[in-house]
Design a protein around this motif. Structure first.
Motif, mmCIF file in Angstrom:
data_model
loop_
_atom_site.group_PDB
_atom_site.id
_atom_site.type_symbol
_atom_site.label_atom_id
_atom_site.label_comp_id
_atom_site.label_asym_id
_atom_site.label_seq_id
_atom_site.Cartn_x
_atom_site.Cartn_y
_atom_site.Cartn_z
ATOM 1 N N GLY A 7 0.773 -1.230 0.000
ATOM 2 C CA GLY A 7 0.000 0.000 0.000
ATOM 3 C C GLY A 7 0.804 1.279 0.000
ATOM 4 O O GLY A 7 0.238 2.375 0.136
ATOM 5 N N TYR A 8 2.131 1.172 -0.168
ATOM 6 C CA TYR A 8 2.992 2.353 -0.102
ATOM 7 C C TYR A 8 3.318 2.893 -1.500
ATOM 8 O O TYR A 8 3.672 2.132 -2.405
ATOM 9 N N THR A 9 3.190 4.202 -1.640
ATOM 10 C CA THR A 9 3.684 4.886 -2.834
ATOM 11 C C THR A 9 5.141 5.227 -2.563
ATOM 12 O O THR A 9 5.457 5.843 -1.542
ATOM 13 N N THR A 10 6.019 4.819 -3.467
ATOM 14 C CA THR A 10 7.455 4.922 -3.188
ATOM 15 C C THR A 10 8.168 5.853 -4.158
ATOM 16 O O THR A 10 7.718 6.109 -5.272
ATOM 17 N N ASN A 11 9.302 6.336 -3.699
ATOM 18 C CA ASN A 11 10.231 7.070 -4.535
ATOM 19 C C ASN A 11 11.619 6.863 -3.955
ATOM 20 O O ASN A 11 11.761 6.606 -2.754
ATOM 21 N N ILE A 22 18.481 6.207 -0.977
ATOM 22 C CA ILE A 22 17.413 6.456 -0.002
ATOM 23 C C ILE A 22 16.069 6.132 -0.652
ATOM 24 O O ILE A 22 15.761 6.595 -1.753
ATOM 25 N N ILE A 23 15.268 5.318 0.035
ATOM 26 C CA ILE A 23 13.917 4.959 -0.417
ATOM 27 C C ILE A 23 12.920 5.508 0.595
ATOM 28 O O ILE A 23 13.072 5.290 1.802
ATOM 29 N N VAL A 24 11.906 6.224 0.113
ATOM 30 C CA VAL A 24 10.859 6.742 0.994
ATOM 31 C C VAL A 24 9.512 6.254 0.473
ATOM 32 O O VAL A 24 9.218 6.363 -0.722
ATOM 33 N N GLY A 25 8.712 5.705 1.378
ATOM 34 C CA GLY A 25 7.370 5.245 1.005
ATOM 35 C C GLY A 25 6.325 5.847 1.922
ATOM 36 O O GLY A 25 6.570 6.044 3.116
#
Length: 349
Positions: A135-139, A158-161
């Motif tokens: 359910g995470y939108t990631t960049n 670095i990954i952010v969700g």
């Protein structure tokens, strides 16, 4: 409102320091290395839980953000399937289980520069796919410490969700002018280890590289003879970082987690010496009141395996602005699952 985070693969607390500086609260930590645990306890008063694979999910307090500088283990079947089937047997699987159980609003992951290329990009794709399925939108982005006020050329993936449809905007991170290595050096220290003049050779008129490094000289070691190209003898001597000397007028290369002897040599005020332990910790953004305990070898290992605090702090500031700002408008339409999460206050807004 104070938002809470958990600190997994915590090391000596670099992630924690950065997020605490941005106003977040740590409610749980996990780290398997005993020396790192002792340093963490000495500085934060919390003794981290051990092996993440042995932690009961129910023992973790509720939280809003999961932080993890996780190891890059081999993903034997990375990219062949989707979801948990691709990550079983890896430590990322334990992160995914925690995310699935608690569904925190935000997850932040960190790894080395070349992680993005691991297994021809399949590993990164598997992690992003797994987060998406949860359910995470990631960049993700490759960030360098020199853009955040630290004179160290240190690139990290670095990954952010975010749980919902909001994608983290890395372009909003505020970058600052690159500092010089001399800006973080100690003025005086009885432990300065100077080299004798016959132990090294300096290069005439060294040039600054695009990265900010100024390669100033090398230790007088035996010359490697195999595979030397014309006019590269001085480079052949220094094909390994412990033999290199860098000018304090530039930046410093990445501190290594494998360097236990602290062989980081600099040219400063026309003398060559090693960086002190405190200077190494300053290169990672640790404050001078951060307590250093244990053997020098372990302390060098710990700092080389940490994360740059000013970079983390800026990420934390933007996470608060982009994901926890009540004025931020959610993109519509939402899926039924996202609508239910929104009703429960678990969706980024």
């Amino acid at each position: 409102m104070t938002y809470k985070f958990i600190d997994l693969f915590a090391g000596i607390g670099g992630f924690r320091l950065g997020f605490e500086k941005a106003g977040f609260e740590c409610v749980f930590s996990s780290e398997i290395d005993s020396h790192a645990q002792e340093m963490y306890y000495t500085n934060f008063g919390d003794f981290p839980s051990g092996d993440i694979r042995e932690i009961s999910l129910k023992s973790i307090p509720s939280f809003d953000i999961l932080l993890a500088g996780f190891p890059c283990q081999p993903f034997s079947i990375a990219g062949e399937k989707k979801g948990f089937n691709d990550i079983r047997g890896t430590l990322f699987f334990d992160i995914a289980k925690i995310l699935e159980y608690y569904q925190p609003k935000v997850v932040v992951l960190e790894n080395v520069k070349h992680f993005k290329n691991h297994d021809r990009g399949k590993t990164l794709n598997t992690i992003l796919t797994t987060l998406n399925n949860l359910g995470y939108t990631t960049n993700w982005s490759l960030l360098n410490a020199i853009d955040f006020g630290v004179p160290q050329n240190r690139e990290r993936t670095i990954i952010v969700g975010c749980l919902g449809d909001i994608e983290f905007d890395f372009s909003k991170l505020k970058k600052v002018k690159t500092r010089k290595l001399e800006d973080i050096l100690e003025d005086e220290n009885k432990e300065f280890e100077y080299l004798k003049e016959d132990e090294y050779t300096l290069i005439e008129n060294p040039k600054q590289q695009m990265s900010g490094l100024i390669f100033a000289g090398y230790l007088n070691k035996n010359i490697r003879v195999n595979g030397i190209r014309p006019d590269t003898k001085h480079l052949s001597r220094v094909h390994k970082q412990p033999n290199r000397i860098y000018s304090s007028q530039g930046t410093h290369p990445t501190l290594s987690s494998q360097e236990s002897a602290g062989r980081y040599y600099i040219l400063h005020h026309e003398k060559v010496r090693k960086l002190t332990l405190r200077e190494c910790y300053r290169l990672m953004g640790f404050p001078d009141d951060f307590k250093l305990i244990g053997s020098r070898a372990k302390l060098y290992n710990r700092v080389g395996n940490s994360i740059v605090i000013p970079m983390v702090q800026e990420i934390a500031i933007q996470i608060k602005e982009q994901f926890f700002n009540p004025n931020f408008i959610i993109k519509y339409p939402l899926s039924p699952k996202q609508m239910s999460l929104l009703d429960l206050g678990l969706l980024c807004h």
